[in-house]
Motif scaffolding. Structure first.
Motif, PDB file in Angstrom:
ATOM      1  N   PRO A   1     -81.011  36.748 -17.556  1.00 23.13           N
ATOM      2  CA  PRO A   1     -82.203  37.569 -17.762  1.00 23.13           C
ATOM      3  C   PRO A   1     -83.367  37.105 -16.888  1.00 23.13           C
ATOM      4  N   GLU A   2     -84.271  38.012 -16.608  1.00 20.61           N
ATOM      5  CA  GLU A   2     -85.422  37.700 -15.761  1.00 20.61           C
ATOM      6  C   GLU A   2     -86.282  36.597 -16.356  1.00 20.61           C
ATOM      7  N   ALA A   3     -86.440  36.587 -17.681  1.00 19.46           N
ATOM      8  CA  ALA A   3     -87.289  35.577 -18.312  1.00 19.46           C
ATOM      9  C   ALA A   3     -86.737  34.173 -18.091  1.00 19.46           C
ATOM     10  N   TYR A   4     -85.418  34.058 -18.014  1.00 17.72           N
ATOM     11  CA  TYR A   4     -84.805  32.753 -17.742  1.00 17.72           C
ATOM     12  C   TYR A   4     -84.846  32.440 -16.252  1.00 17.72           C
ATOM     13  N   LEU A   5     -84.613  33.444 -15.438  1.00 17.10           N
ATOM     14  CA  LEU A   5     -84.655  33.264 -13.986  1.00 17.10           C
ATOM     15  C   LEU A   5     -85.999  32.694 -13.548  1.00 17.10           C
ATOM     16  N   ALA A   6     -87.068  33.135 -14.197  1.00 15.25           N
ATOM     17  CA  ALA A   6     -88.417  32.708 -13.824  1.00 15.25           C
ATOM     18  C   ALA A   6     -88.637  31.208 -14.029  1.00 15.25           C
ATOM     19  N   LYS A   7     -87.794  30.565 -14.822  1.00 16.59           N
ATOM     20  CA  LYS A   7     -87.933  29.128 -15.075  1.00 16.59           C
ATOM     21  C   LYS A   7     -87.168  28.269 -14.065  1.00 16.59           C
ATOM     22  N   ILE A   8     -86.372  28.906 -13.222  1.00 12.69           N
ATOM     23  CA  ILE A   8     -85.533  28.180 -12.265  1.00 12.69           C
ATOM     24  C   ILE A   8     -86.293  27.974 -10.959  1.00 12.69           C
ATOM     25  N   ALA A   9     -86.295  26.759 -10.448  1.00 10.44           N
ATOM     26  CA  ALA A   9     -86.969  26.460  -9.186  1.00 10.44           C
ATOM     27  C   ALA A   9     -86.200  27.083  -8.028  1.00 10.44           C
ATOM     28  N   PRO A  10     -86.834  27.888  -7.192  1.00  7.49           N
ATOM     29  CA  PRO A  10     -86.135  28.514  -6.059  1.00  7.49           C
ATOM     30  C   PRO A  10     -85.596  27.468  -5.082  1.00  7.49           C
ATOM     31  N   ALA A  11     -84.466  27.782  -4.481  1.00 10.18           N
ATOM     32  CA  ALA A  11     -83.869  26.996  -3.396  1.00 10.18           C
ATOM     33  C   ALA A  11     -83.592  25.543  -3.776  1.00 10.18           C
ATOM     34  N   ASP A  12     -83.389  25.288  -5.074  1.00 10.81           N
ATOM     35  CA  ASP A  12     -83.118  23.931  -5.536  1.00 10.81           C
ATOM     36  C   ASP A  12     -81.758  23.911  -6.230  1.00 10.81           C
ATOM     37  N   LEU A  13     -80.737  23.464  -5.508  1.00 10.34           N
ATOM     38  CA  LEU A  13     -79.386  23.458  -6.056  1.00 10.34           C
ATOM     39  C   LEU A  13     -79.191  22.444  -7.174  1.00 10.34           C
ATOM     40  N   SER A  14     -80.146  21.550  -7.358  1.00 13.64           N
ATOM     41  CA  SER A  14     -80.045  20.570  -8.431  1.00 13.64           C
ATOM     42  C   SER A  14     -80.833  20.982  -9.666  1.00 13.64           C
TER      43      SER A  14
END
Length: 344
Positions: free
Chosen positions: A64-77
């Motif tokens: 979901p978008e609400a969860y996606l927003a918590k993920i740091a972009p371009a950070d595979l870790s």
């Protein structure tokens, strides 16, 4: 006059935005279900796409978008990304990793009903999830065979009525809160009519991944129930707990719900003492008590998340030096055939 027009337009735009956010079903329908879109949105290297597509074919992406927003972009870790990004290694065959690691198929006396432990039963209230976690022990579960209609629920309900030793009904899935409030209210009413039932427990990740799910409709039927209400959240990392999640937890507590959390110990996600300590502290700040820290269930496709028992035990031993006892989750494993969780 011009200034008033501009302010009015801005307010209208904000109202529309709020309406979209509050519609949890719309957010669920708009969740990312394409690995290419997931990689593009997070700025991930295109070299990952082949493996992501392979993993997706085995267990589809859902973020979901609400969860996606918590993920740091371009950070595979990123610890949240690792939980939802499909990988080619999910196709690897690992000895001991199977489709039904908890042997739930052996404990289904009625459609949608699992009865493994004394005094409590589990009901598959919804086949759907709001997010597909890559380590999910039910990633191969036959939901098509365990999605009862209202008429078909009667067999499971009669099973409960006939056994006065059952005191607790646990709604699971999928995610039970992915079902409509109309359906959940009906099921709760059926359970409330069984005199020997005392508790209604709901295991859910939806308040974490789409916090707007905790709306007035849900709280309406939940707060009216005569049953003691327990909601067990599934949070693995403190980064999953933002203000929207805290607000959702507050609303649940105001409705008379006891909030607990269970986590899964996952390699690269939360397998360190600082990470686990921060998670427990953040949970308590949100009004949630740590409950279980599960070692990984050996489900086919998830072996890359495994943390050896000796490492898990050492982590928990050290964690005791950093947390008060009431913030310590119990390290457990679910062993098929056992009558309870097995402490490690």
């Amino acid at each position: 006059m011009q200034e008033n027009i501009i302010i009015s337009a801005s307010e209208t735009q904000q109202q529309c935005h709020t309406m979209v956010r509050s519609n949890w079903q719309q957010q669920l329908s708009q969740a990312i279900r394409d690995p290419q879109v997931l990689c593009e949105r997070l700025g991930l290297d295109s070299d990952l796409l082949a493996g992501a597509q392979l993993g997706h074919e085995l267990f589809e992406v859902c973020v979901p978008e609400a969860y996606l927003a918590k993920i740091a972009p371009a950070d595979l870790s990123d610890p949240l990304l690792l939980q939802v990004l499909p990988l080619g290694k999910e196709a690897s065959t690992t000895p001991g990793y199977v489709a039904d690691p908890l042997e739930e198929a052996d404990h289904q006396p009625a459609k949608g009903l699992i009865h493994k432990y004394a005094n409590r039963v589990l009901l598959i209230a919804s086949p759907a999830c709001a997010i597909n976690c890559r380590y999910c022990f039910r990633r191969h579960f036959p939901y098509s065979e365990n999605s009862p209609s209202r008429a078909q629920w009667q067999e499971a309900l009669e099973y409960l009525r006939a056994d006065p030793s059952i005191h607790e009904a646990i709604l699971s899935g999928g995610d039970p809160l992915a079902a409509s409030d109309r359906q959940l209210a009906w099921l709760a009413e059926q359970l409330e009519s069984i005199p020997h039932l005392k508790r209604l427990r709901i295991h859910t990740r939806l308040p974490v991944v789409i916090p707007d799910r905790i709306d007035d409709a849900l709280l309406g039927w939940l707060s009216k129930s005569r049953l003691q209400k327990v909601v067990v959240l599934h949070i693995n990392h403190a980064n999953e707990i933002d203000q929207a999640v805290v607000d959702a937890c507050t609303r649940l507590k105001q409705a008379g719900v006891t909030l607990l959390n269970q986590s899964v110990l996952l390699k690269g996600v939360n397998d360190s003492v600082p990470t686990l300590a921060t998670l427990s502290e953040r949970l308590f700040e949100a009004g949630v008590l740590p409950y279980y820290l599960h070692v990984l269930d050996p489900v086919q496709g998830a072996a890359h998340f495994d943390v050896p028992d000796a490492v898990a035990q050492a982590l928990v031993k050290e964690l005791l030096e950093h947390l008060p006892g009431f913030l310590m989750p119990r390290l457990v494993r679910e062993v098929p055939g056992k009558m309870s969780k097995t402490p490690l």
